[in-house]
Write a protein that holds these residues in place. Structure first.
Motif, mmCIF file in Angstrom:
data_model
loop_
_atom_site.group_PDB
_atom_site.id
_atom_site.type_symbol
_atom_site.label_atom_id
_atom_site.label_comp_id
_atom_site.label_asym_id
_atom_site.label_seq_id
_atom_site.Cartn_x
_atom_site.Cartn_y
_atom_site.Cartn_z
ATOM 1 N N MET A 1 0.842 -1.184 0.000
ATOM 2 C CA MET A 1 0.000 0.000 0.000
ATOM 3 C C MET A 1 0.884 1.244 0.000
ATOM 4 N N SER A 2 0.469 2.231 -0.738
ATOM 5 C CA SER A 2 1.264 3.447 -0.837
ATOM 6 C C SER A 2 0.881 4.441 0.262
ATOM 7 N N ALA A 3 1.822 5.308 0.571
ATOM 8 C CA ALA A 3 1.604 6.310 1.617
ATOM 9 C C ALA A 3 0.946 7.549 1.032
ATOM 10 N N LEU A 4 0.338 8.334 1.894
ATOM 11 C CA LEU A 4 -0.312 9.572 1.491
ATOM 12 C C LEU A 4 0.325 10.734 2.244
ATOM 13 N N ILE A 5 0.727 11.747 1.486
ATOM 14 C CA ILE A 5 1.179 13.008 2.074
ATOM 15 C C ILE A 5 0.099 14.027 1.755
ATOM 16 N N ARG A 6 -0.433 14.667 2.794
ATOM 17 C CA ARG A 6 -1.446 15.706 2.620
ATOM 18 C C ARG A 6 -0.983 16.931 3.388
ATOM 19 N N ASP A 7 -0.977 18.057 2.705
ATOM 20 C CA ASP A 7 -0.555 19.311 3.324
ATOM 21 C C ASP A 7 0.792 19.162 4.034
ATOM 22 N N ARG A 8 1.696 18.466 3.356
ATOM 23 C CA ARG A 8 3.076 18.265 3.788
ATOM 24 C C ARG A 8 3.222 17.478 5.082
ATOM 25 N N LYS A 9 2.272 16.571 5.326
ATOM 26 C CA LYS A 9 2.333 15.659 6.471
ATOM 27 C C LYS A 9 1.963 14.263 5.988
ATOM 28 N N ILE A 10 2.624 13.260 6.535
ATOM 29 C CA ILE A 10 2.272 11.879 6.236
ATOM 30 C C ILE A 10 1.029 11.552 7.047
ATOM 31 N N VAL A 11 -0.028 11.123 6.366
ATOM 32 C CA VAL A 11 -1.302 10.854 7.038
ATOM 33 C C VAL A 11 -1.869 9.521 6.572
ATOM 34 N N ALA A 12 -2.797 8.999 7.361
ATOM 35 C CA ALA A 12 -3.541 7.815 6.942
ATOM 36 C C ALA A 12 -4.585 8.260 5.924
ATOM 37 N N ASP A 13 -4.780 7.452 4.911
ATOM 38 C CA ASP A 13 -5.776 7.785 3.893
ATOM 39 C C ASP A 13 -7.159 7.554 4.493
ATOM 40 N N ASP A 14 -7.939 8.613 4.583
ATOM 41 C CA ASP A 14 -9.277 8.521 5.171
ATOM 42 C C ASP A 14 -10.348 8.265 4.119
ATOM 43 N N ARG A 15 -9.929 7.947 2.911
ATOM 44 C CA ARG A 15 -10.875 7.672 1.822
ATOM 45 C C ARG A 15 -10.653 6.274 1.284
ATOM 46 N N GLN A 16 -11.744 5.667 0.881
ATOM 47 C CA GLN A 16 -11.716 4.340 0.284
ATOM 48 C C GLN A 16 -11.838 4.493 -1.228
ATOM 49 N N TRP A 17 -10.941 3.843 -1.982
ATOM 50 C CA TRP A 17 -11.040 3.833 -3.443
ATOM 51 C C TRP A 17 -12.093 2.793 -3.799
ATOM 52 N N LEU A 18 -13.116 3.212 -4.506
ATOM 53 C CA LEU A 18 -14.246 2.345 -4.826
ATOM 54 C C LEU A 18 -14.205 1.972 -6.296
ATOM 55 N N ASP A 19 -14.295 0.681 -6.595
ATOM 56 C CA ASP A 19 -14.316 0.285 -8.005
ATOM 57 C C ASP A 19 -15.705 0.553 -8.590
ATOM 58 N N ASP A 20 -15.805 0.476 -9.888
ATOM 59 C CA ASP A 20 -17.043 0.872 -10.574
ATOM 60 C C ASP A 20 -18.223 -0.042 -10.294
ATOM 61 N N GLU A 21 -17.983 -1.259 -9.825
ATOM 62 C CA GLU A 21 -19.082 -2.195 -9.569
ATOM 63 C C GLU A 21 -19.598 -2.158 -8.134
ATOM 64 N N SER A 22 -18.829 -1.612 -7.212
ATOM 65 C CA SER A 22 -19.215 -1.607 -5.800
ATOM 66 C C SER A 22 -20.254 -0.531 -5.510
ATOM 67 N N ALA A 23 -21.139 -0.852 -4.585
ATOM 68 C CA ALA A 23 -22.164 0.109 -4.164
ATOM 69 C C ALA A 23 -21.527 1.179 -3.281
ATOM 70 N N LEU A 24 -22.095 2.375 -3.327
ATOM 71 C CA LEU A 24 -21.638 3.434 -2.423
ATOM 72 C C LEU A 24 -21.972 3.030 -0.994
ATOM 73 N N PRO A 25 -21.066 3.278 -0.059
ATOM 74 C CA PRO A 25 -21.360 2.941 1.337
ATOM 75 C C PRO A 25 -22.534 3.777 1.853
ATOM 76 N N GLU A 26 -23.428 3.142 2.541
ATOM 77 C CA GLU A 26 -24.597 3.859 3.062
ATOM 78 C C GLU A 26 -24.284 4.607 4.346
ATOM 79 N N ASP A 27 -23.141 4.298 4.948
ATOM 80 C CA ASP A 27 -22.791 4.956 6.213
ATOM 81 C C ASP A 27 -22.055 6.278 6.017
ATOM 82 N N GLY A 28 -21.914 6.720 4.761
ATOM 83 C CA GLY A 28 -21.264 8.000 4.505
ATOM 84 C C GLY A 28 -19.754 7.955 4.504
ATOM 85 N N THR A 29 -19.180 6.755 4.442
ATOM 86 C CA THR A 29 -17.726 6.631 4.369
ATOM 87 C C THR A 29 -17.210 7.421 3.171
ATOM 88 N N PRO A 30 -16.190 8.262 3.356
ATOM 89 C CA PRO A 30 -15.639 9.012 2.226
ATOM 90 C C PRO A 30 -14.994 8.069 1.209
#
Length: 173
Positions: A1-30
């Motif tokens: 898994m690759s790392a994420l730098i946001r605003d010049r800080k190493i952070v955990a990715d708070d977003r899920q990459w969703l493929d085209d066949e998967s349903a959108l999460p109903e719980d509002g997950t980004p």
């Protein structure tokens, strides 16, 4: 898994990459969806804010003038940097910030997101970097300090050298 730098800080990715066949999460997950999936969700309309936690990954072939109304309200736009010689996403980043005034997250992703490119990506308006898997995140943070001067004006606020020289007046002989 690759790392994420946001605003010049190493952070955990708070977003899920969703493929085209998967349903959108109903719980509002980004999530981040592809441009094609986003077009399906909108069903030909403009972005009306129905999906507040959905970010969109744009292909670097998309003309922003044609696609802006469909992404204007997104919290995140991911730009694809598939190869070093392909600079189209650099132009997209500049247009998002300078022409369209986009203030959300502009994330660079793809094979060309490496240390050597980070300083210039940031100058073009990218503020989040999905690093290629072989990149050292700590080492990549140093890339933002590699250069202190710039020759071209961009949206990052660094005053170009030529403007400073012009303001200072002629050099004494």
């Amino acid at each position: 898994m690759s790392a994420l730098i946001r605003d010049r800080k190493i952070v955990a990715d708070d977003r899920q990459w969703l493929d085209d066949e998967s349903a959108l999460p109903e719980d509002g997950t980004p999530v981040i969806v592809s441009w094609e999936r986003w077009q399906t969700l909108l069903d030909g309309t403009t972005d009306d804010g129905r999906y507040p936690e959905v970010g969109v990954q744009m292909p670097n072939t998309l003309d922003l003038a044609e696609g802006w109304q469909q992404i204007a309200q997104r919290p995140l736009i991911a730009l694809d940097f598939p190869a070093f010689p392909d600079g189209r996403a650099y132009s997209q980043a500049r247009l998002l910030r300078d022409r369209y005034g986009f203030s959300g997250e502009v994330r660079a992703c793809g094979e060309a997101v490496v240390r050597d490119q980070l300083f210039n990506l940031a100058r073009c308006g990218v503020n989040a970097f999905q690093l290629r898997a072989d990149q050292d995140p700590q080492g990549c943070l140093a890339a933002f300090e590699t250069f202190s001067d710039a020759y071209q004006p961009t949206c990052d606020g660094i005053e170009p050298i030529w403007k400073r020289r012009r303001r200072a007046g002629p050099t004494p002989a």
